[in-house]
Design an enzyme around this catalytic site. Sequence first.
Site, PDB file in Angstrom:
ATOM      1  N   LYS A 163       0.871  -1.172   0.000  1.00 29.08           N
ATOM      2  CA  LYS A 163       0.000   0.000   0.000  1.00 29.08           C
ATOM      3  C   LYS A 163       0.911   1.226   0.000  1.00 29.08           C
ATOM      4  O   LYS A 163       1.175   1.828   1.039  1.00 29.08           O
ATOM      5  CB  LYS A 163      -0.913  -0.051   1.231  1.00 29.08           C
ATOM      6  CG  LYS A 163      -2.246   0.611   1.002  1.00 29.08           C
ATOM      7  CD  LYS A 163      -3.227   0.236   2.081  1.00 29.08           C
ATOM      8  CE  LYS A 163      -4.301   1.302   2.242  1.00 29.08           C
ATOM      9  NZ  LYS A 163      -5.001   1.675   1.029  1.00 29.08           N
TER      10      LYS A 163
HETATM   11  N1  PMP Z   1      -7.754  -1.943  -3.406  1.00 30.75           N
HETATM   12  C1  PMP Z   1      -7.147  -0.755  -3.266  1.00 30.75           C
HETATM   13  C2  PMP Z   1      -6.431  -0.186  -4.431  1.00 30.75           C
HETATM   14  C3  PMP Z   1      -7.214  -0.064  -2.042  1.00 30.75           C
HETATM   15  O1  PMP Z   1      -6.626   1.115  -1.907  1.00 30.75           O
HETATM   16  C4  PMP Z   1      -7.933  -0.624  -0.971  1.00 30.75           C
HETATM   17  C5  PMP Z   1      -8.029   0.104   0.336  1.00 30.75           C
HETATM   18  N2  PMP Z   1      -6.955  -0.204   1.169  1.00 30.75           N
HETATM   19  C6  PMP Z   1      -8.544  -1.877  -1.147  1.00 30.75           C
HETATM   20  C7  PMP Z   1      -8.429  -2.503  -2.382  1.00 30.75           C
HETATM   21  C8  PMP Z   1      -9.293  -2.521  -0.040  1.00 30.75           C
HETATM   22  O2  PMP Z   1      -8.418  -2.907   0.977  1.00 30.75           O
HETATM   23  P1  PMP Z   1      -8.874  -3.052   2.484  1.00 30.75           P
HETATM   24  O3  PMP Z   1     -10.084  -3.914   2.481  1.00 30.75           O
HETATM   25  O4  PMP Z   1      -7.718  -3.698   3.137  1.00 30.75           O
HETATM   26  O5  PMP Z   1      -9.163  -1.691   2.976  1.00 30.75           O
END
Ligand code: PMP
Length: 308
Positions: free
Chosen positions: A156
Amino acid sequence: MASYYNNETILYLNGEFVKAAEAKMDYYSQSFHYGYSVFEGIRSYRTVNGETKIFKAKEHYDRLQRSAELVNLPYHWTTEELTEVTYEVLKRNDLQDAYIRPVVFAPANMSFVQNEKSFLVIEVWAMQPFLGDKLLRIMTSSFERPNPKAFKIEAKAAGHYVNSLLASHEAKAKGYDEALLLDMNGNAAEAPGANLFYEKDGKLFTPAKGNILPGITRATVFEICEELGIEVQEKFFTVDELKQADAAFYCGTAAEVIGFDSLDDYKFPLKWEESVSRKIQQAYKNLVVEKAIEPQIQEDAKKHEVVA
Ligand code: PMP
Protein backbone atom coordinates in the site's frame (compact mmCIF):
# COMPACT_ATOMS: atom_id res chain seq x y z
CA MET A 1 -12.88 19.60 1.67
CA ALA A 2 -13.35 17.70 4.90
CA SER A 3 -11.79 19.02 8.05
CA TYR A 4 -9.37 16.44 9.40
CA TYR A 5 -8.06 18.26 12.44
CA ASN A 6 -8.44 21.33 14.58
CA ASN A 7 -6.26 23.06 17.16
CA GLU A 8 -6.90 20.34 19.73
CA THR A 9 -6.22 17.30 17.54
CA ILE A 10 -3.41 15.00 18.64
CA LEU A 11 -1.38 12.76 16.37
CA TYR A 12 1.42 10.31 17.04
CA LEU A 13 4.73 11.25 15.46
CA ASN A 14 7.98 9.31 15.96
CA GLY A 15 7.22 8.19 19.49
CA GLU A 16 5.46 11.32 20.71
CA PHE A 17 1.91 12.57 20.96
CA VAL A 18 1.86 16.04 19.43
CA LYS A 19 -0.71 18.57 18.28
CA ALA A 20 -1.52 18.05 14.60
CA ALA A 21 -1.42 21.81 14.06
CA GLU A 22 2.15 21.94 15.39
CA ALA A 23 3.56 18.73 13.87
CA LYS A 24 6.37 19.30 11.37
CA MET A 25 7.55 17.35 8.37
CA ASP A 26 10.69 17.79 6.28
CA TYR A 27 9.97 19.33 2.86
CA TYR A 28 13.08 17.55 1.58
CA SER A 29 11.62 14.13 2.42
CA GLN A 30 11.96 11.54 -0.34
CA SER A 31 8.32 10.64 0.36
CA PHE A 32 7.06 14.11 -0.50
CA HIS A 33 9.01 14.33 -3.75
CA TYR A 34 8.58 10.81 -5.12
CA GLY A 35 5.38 9.52 -3.51
CA TYR A 36 7.60 7.12 -1.60
CA SER A 37 5.79 6.16 1.59
CA VAL A 38 3.52 3.33 2.71
CA PHE A 39 0.34 3.69 4.66
CA GLU A 40 -2.74 1.98 6.06
CA GLY A 41 -6.42 2.81 6.16
CA ILE A 42 -7.98 1.39 9.32
CA ARG A 43 -11.35 1.91 11.02
CA SER A 44 -12.35 1.88 14.64
CA TYR A 45 -15.93 1.42 15.75
CA ARG A 46 -17.97 1.89 18.89
CA THR A 47 -19.10 -1.66 19.59
CA VAL A 48 -22.57 -2.74 20.71
CA ASN A 49 -21.38 -2.68 24.32
CA GLY A 50 -19.88 0.79 24.01
CA GLU A 51 -16.19 -0.09 23.74
CA THR A 52 -13.81 1.24 21.10
CA LYS A 53 -12.62 -1.49 18.75
CA ILE A 54 -9.98 -1.15 16.04
CA PHE A 55 -11.27 -3.54 13.39
CA LYS A 56 -8.62 -6.04 12.22
CA ALA A 57 -5.78 -4.04 13.80
CA LYS A 58 -3.35 -6.94 13.51
CA GLU A 59 -4.06 -7.51 9.83
CA HIS A 60 -3.60 -3.81 9.05
CA TYR A 61 -0.37 -3.31 11.00
CA ASP A 62 1.05 -6.57 9.65
CA ARG A 63 0.28 -5.29 6.14
CA LEU A 64 1.93 -1.94 6.92
CA GLN A 65 5.10 -3.81 7.81
CA ARG A 66 4.88 -5.96 4.66
CA SER A 67 4.30 -2.86 2.52
CA ALA A 68 7.38 -1.16 4.01
CA GLU A 69 9.50 -4.25 3.45
CA LEU A 70 8.30 -4.64 -0.14
CA VAL A 71 9.46 -1.12 -1.03
CA ASN A 72 12.65 -1.15 1.10
CA LEU A 73 11.56 1.33 3.76
CA PRO A 74 13.15 0.53 7.15
CA TYR A 75 10.51 -0.70 9.61
CA HIS A 76 11.26 -0.93 13.31
CA TRP A 77 7.88 -1.14 14.99
CA THR A 78 5.75 -4.06 16.14
CA THR A 79 2.08 -4.63 15.43
CA GLU A 80 1.45 -4.88 19.20
CA GLU A 81 3.06 -1.54 20.06
CA LEU A 82 1.34 0.28 17.19
CA THR A 83 -2.05 -1.17 18.10
CA GLU A 84 -1.58 0.05 21.66
CA VAL A 85 -0.43 3.49 20.50
CA THR A 86 -3.43 3.77 18.16
CA TYR A 87 -5.89 3.10 20.99
CA GLU A 88 -4.11 5.88 22.89
CA VAL A 89 -4.37 8.33 19.95
CA LEU A 90 -8.10 7.56 19.70
CA LYS A 91 -8.51 8.12 23.44
CA ARG A 92 -6.62 11.41 23.39
CA ASN A 93 -8.89 12.63 20.58
CA ASP A 94 -12.02 11.29 22.28
CA LEU A 95 -12.92 9.23 19.19
CA GLN A 96 -14.63 5.87 18.83
CA ASP A 97 -15.99 5.80 15.26
CA ALA A 98 -12.90 6.89 13.40
CA TYR A 99 -10.62 6.48 10.43
CA ILE A 100 -6.99 5.75 11.29
CA ARG A 101 -4.16 6.61 8.91
CA PRO A 102 -0.64 5.48 9.79
CA VAL A 103 2.07 6.52 7.32
CA VAL A 104 5.69 5.33 7.21
CA PHE A 105 7.82 7.90 5.41
CA ALA A 106 11.38 8.64 4.39
CA PRO A 107 13.84 11.29 5.61
CA ALA A 108 15.31 14.12 3.52
CA ASN A 109 16.87 12.46 0.51
CA MET A 110 16.72 13.73 -3.05
CA SER A 111 18.69 10.78 -4.44
CA PHE A 112 17.42 7.28 -5.23
CA VAL A 113 19.63 5.78 -2.55
CA GLN A 114 17.92 3.60 0.09
CA ASN A 115 17.37 5.15 3.51
CA GLU A 116 18.80 3.99 6.81
CA LYS A 117 15.84 5.27 8.78
CA SER A 118 12.19 6.09 8.35
CA PHE A 119 9.49 7.86 10.33
CA LEU A 120 5.96 7.07 11.41
CA VAL A 121 2.90 9.23 11.89
CA ILE A 122 -0.57 8.05 12.99
CA GLU A 123 -3.47 10.40 12.28
CA VAL A 124 -7.09 9.81 13.25
CA TRP A 125 -10.30 11.61 12.39
CA ALA A 126 -14.00 11.07 12.98
CA MET A 127 -15.86 8.84 10.55
CA GLN A 128 -19.38 7.56 10.96
CA PRO A 129 -20.04 3.94 10.01
CA PHE A 130 -22.36 3.12 7.09
CA LEU A 131 -23.60 6.46 5.91
CA GLY A 132 -26.67 5.38 3.98
CA ASP A 133 -27.21 2.39 1.75
CA LYS A 134 -26.81 4.19 -1.54
CA LEU A 135 -25.93 2.20 -4.67
CA LEU A 136 -23.06 3.30 -6.88
CA ARG A 137 -23.09 4.23 -10.55
CA ILE A 138 -19.76 2.89 -11.83
CA MET A 139 -17.80 3.69 -14.97
CA THR A 140 -15.22 1.44 -16.61
CA SER A 141 -12.07 3.53 -16.40
CA SER A 142 -9.77 4.37 -19.27
CA PHE A 143 -6.94 3.88 -16.75
CA GLU A 144 -5.51 0.44 -16.00
CA ARG A 145 -4.28 -0.55 -12.54
CA PRO A 146 -0.49 -0.37 -12.07
CA ASN A 147 1.30 -3.24 -13.73
CA PRO A 148 2.71 -5.76 -11.21
CA LYS A 149 5.94 -5.79 -13.20
CA ALA A 150 6.28 -2.03 -12.69
CA PHE A 151 5.28 -1.80 -9.01
CA LYS A 152 4.99 -3.92 -5.88
CA ILE A 153 1.26 -3.73 -6.21
CA GLU A 154 0.57 -5.63 -2.99
CA ALA A 155 2.27 -2.83 -1.09
CA LYS A 156 0.00 0.00 0.00
CA ALA A 157 2.42 2.57 -1.33
CA ALA A 158 1.49 6.24 -1.70
CA GLY A 159 2.72 6.60 -5.29
CA HIS A 160 0.26 3.97 -6.53
CA TYR A 161 -2.56 6.27 -5.55
CA VAL A 162 -1.85 8.79 -8.32
CA ASN A 163 -3.39 6.10 -10.53
CA SER A 164 -6.39 5.93 -8.16
CA LEU A 165 -6.85 9.70 -8.22
CA LEU A 166 -6.75 9.85 -12.02
CA ALA A 167 -9.36 7.11 -12.37
CA SER A 168 -11.64 8.62 -9.76
CA HIS A 169 -11.36 12.13 -11.20
CA GLU A 170 -12.27 10.82 -14.64
CA ALA A 171 -15.33 8.92 -13.38
CA LYS A 172 -16.61 11.87 -11.36
CA ALA A 173 -16.02 14.33 -14.20
CA LYS A 174 -18.26 12.13 -16.34
CA GLY A 175 -21.02 12.10 -13.71
CA TYR A 176 -20.41 8.67 -12.17
CA ASP A 177 -19.83 7.87 -8.51
CA GLU A 178 -16.70 5.80 -8.97
CA ALA A 179 -14.40 4.04 -11.43
CA LEU A 180 -13.70 0.39 -12.15
CA LEU A 181 -10.14 -0.20 -13.32
CA LEU A 182 -9.05 -3.10 -15.49
CA ASP A 183 -5.77 -4.95 -15.12
CA MET A 184 -3.03 -5.06 -17.75
CA ASN A 185 -4.69 -8.09 -19.37
CA GLY A 186 -8.04 -6.35 -19.77
CA ASN A 187 -9.76 -8.14 -16.89
CA ALA A 188 -11.79 -6.35 -14.24
CA ALA A 189 -9.47 -5.52 -11.34
CA GLU A 190 -10.70 -3.18 -8.62
CA ALA A 191 -11.84 0.29 -7.62
CA PRO A 192 -9.37 3.12 -6.98
CA GLY A 193 -9.54 2.12 -3.30
CA ALA A 194 -11.67 -1.02 -2.90
CA ASN A 195 -12.07 -4.60 -4.13
CA LEU A 196 -14.74 -5.94 -6.45
CA PHE A 197 -17.23 -8.80 -6.10
CA TYR A 198 -20.11 -9.83 -8.33
CA GLU A 199 -23.06 -12.12 -7.71
CA LYS A 200 -24.51 -14.62 -10.18
CA ASP A 201 -27.19 -17.17 -9.24
CA GLY A 202 -26.49 -16.72 -5.54
CA LYS A 203 -22.77 -17.32 -5.88
CA LEU A 204 -20.01 -14.70 -5.50
CA PHE A 205 -16.99 -14.09 -7.71
CA THR A 206 -14.00 -11.80 -7.17
CA PRO A 207 -10.84 -11.11 -9.19
CA ALA A 208 -8.03 -13.54 -8.36
CA LYS A 209 -4.87 -12.14 -6.75
CA GLY A 210 -1.96 -10.98 -8.88
CA ASN A 211 -3.09 -7.62 -10.25
CA ILE A 212 -4.93 -6.16 -7.26
CA LEU A 213 -4.37 -5.03 -3.70
CA PRO A 214 -6.00 -8.01 -1.95
CA GLY A 215 -7.87 -6.19 0.77
CA ILE A 216 -8.52 -7.05 4.38
CA THR A 217 -12.23 -6.45 3.76
CA ARG A 218 -12.07 -8.85 0.81
CA ALA A 219 -10.68 -11.48 3.21
CA THR A 220 -13.44 -10.62 5.68
CA VAL A 221 -16.06 -11.19 2.95
CA PHE A 222 -14.58 -14.67 2.47
CA GLU A 223 -14.97 -15.31 6.21
CA ILE A 224 -18.57 -14.10 6.13
CA CYS A 225 -19.32 -16.33 3.12
CA GLU A 226 -17.89 -19.31 4.98
CA GLU A 227 -20.05 -18.52 7.97
CA LEU A 228 -23.22 -18.02 5.94
CA GLY A 229 -22.60 -20.94 3.58
CA ILE A 230 -22.32 -18.71 0.49
CA GLU A 231 -20.13 -20.00 -2.32
CA VAL A 232 -17.35 -17.63 -3.39
CA GLN A 233 -14.78 -18.09 -6.13
CA GLU A 234 -11.64 -16.18 -7.17
CA LYS A 235 -11.05 -15.96 -10.91
CA PHE A 236 -10.11 -13.54 -13.69
CA PHE A 237 -13.10 -12.15 -15.58
CA THR A 238 -13.86 -9.45 -18.13
CA VAL A 239 -16.19 -6.48 -17.92
CA ASP A 240 -18.46 -8.29 -20.42
CA GLU A 241 -18.87 -11.12 -17.93
CA LEU A 242 -19.45 -8.63 -15.12
CA LYS A 243 -22.23 -7.12 -17.21
CA GLN A 244 -24.13 -10.42 -17.01
CA ALA A 245 -24.09 -10.44 -13.21
CA ASP A 246 -27.18 -10.18 -11.02
CA ALA A 247 -25.52 -7.75 -8.58
CA ALA A 248 -22.09 -6.44 -7.65
CA PHE A 249 -20.36 -4.54 -4.88
CA TYR A 250 -17.13 -2.88 -3.80
CA CYS A 251 -15.60 -3.54 -0.41
CA GLY A 252 -12.82 -1.85 1.50
CA THR A 253 -12.06 -0.50 4.93
CA ALA A 254 -13.38 2.96 4.08
CA ALA A 255 -16.11 1.90 1.62
CA GLU A 256 -17.18 -1.04 3.84
CA VAL A 257 -19.60 -3.02 1.61
CA ILE A 258 -21.37 -0.90 -0.99
CA GLY A 259 -23.58 -2.15 -3.82
CA PHE A 260 -23.65 -1.19 -7.49
CA ASP A 261 -26.59 0.36 -9.24
CA SER A 262 -24.98 0.13 -12.66
CA LEU A 263 -21.77 -0.29 -14.62
CA ASP A 264 -21.59 2.04 -17.65
CA ASP A 265 -24.99 1.52 -19.28
CA TYR A 266 -25.65 -1.87 -17.63
CA LYS A 267 -28.09 -1.81 -14.72
CA PHE A 268 -27.71 -4.72 -12.30
CA PRO A 269 -31.08 -6.47 -12.45
CA LEU A 270 -31.41 -7.99 -8.99
CA LYS A 271 -33.02 -5.77 -6.34
CA TRP A 272 -30.28 -5.00 -3.81
CA GLU A 273 -32.61 -5.91 -0.93
CA GLU A 274 -33.09 -9.39 -2.39
CA SER A 275 -29.43 -10.10 -3.15
CA VAL A 276 -26.95 -12.32 -1.36
CA SER A 277 -24.62 -9.30 -1.61
CA ARG A 278 -26.97 -7.40 0.69
CA LYS A 279 -26.69 -10.25 3.24
CA ILE A 280 -22.92 -9.82 3.15
CA GLN A 281 -23.32 -6.07 3.66
CA GLN A 282 -25.56 -6.66 6.69
CA ALA A 283 -23.20 -9.26 8.15
CA TYR A 284 -20.23 -6.89 7.73
CA LYS A 285 -22.17 -4.09 9.36
CA ASN A 286 -22.85 -6.33 12.38
CA LEU A 287 -19.34 -7.74 12.54
CA VAL A 288 -17.53 -4.42 12.82
CA VAL A 289 -19.50 -3.42 15.91
CA GLU A 290 -19.49 -6.85 17.54
CA LYS A 291 -18.08 -6.97 21.05
CA ALA A 292 -14.28 -7.29 20.93
CA ILE A 293 -13.14 -10.72 22.06
CA GLU A 294 -10.51 -10.60 24.79
CA PRO A 295 -7.32 -12.49 23.88
CA GLN A 296 -7.84 -14.78 26.89
CA ILE A 297 -11.32 -15.69 25.73
CA GLN A 298 -9.96 -16.41 22.25
CA GLU A 299 -7.38 -18.73 23.79
CA ASP A 300 -10.09 -20.52 25.75
CA ALA A 301 -12.21 -20.81 22.63
CA LYS A 302 -9.28 -22.43 20.83
CA LYS A 303 -8.84 -24.93 23.67
CA HIS A 304 -12.54 -25.69 23.47
CA GLU A 305 -12.25 -26.37 19.74
CA VAL A 306 -9.55 -28.95 20.40
CA VAL A 307 -11.66 -30.69 23.02
CA ALA A 308 -14.77 -30.62 20.87
N1 PMP B 1 -7.75 -1.94 -3.41
C1 PMP B 1 -7.15 -0.75 -3.27
C2 PMP B 1 -6.43 -0.19 -4.43
C3 PMP B 1 -7.21 -0.06 -2.04
O1 PMP B 1 -6.63 1.12 -1.91
C4 PMP B 1 -7.93 -0.62 -0.97
C5 PMP B 1 -8.03 0.10 0.34
N2 PMP B 1 -6.95 -0.20 1.17
C6 PMP B 1 -8.54 -1.88 -1.15
C7 PMP B 1 -8.43 -2.50 -2.38
C8 PMP B 1 -9.29 -2.52 -0.04
O2 PMP B 1 -8.42 -2.91 0.98
P1 PMP B 1 -8.87 -3.05 2.48
O3 PMP B 1 -10.08 -3.91 2.48
O4 PMP B 1 -7.72 -3.70 3.14
O5 PMP B 1 -9.16 -1.69 2.98
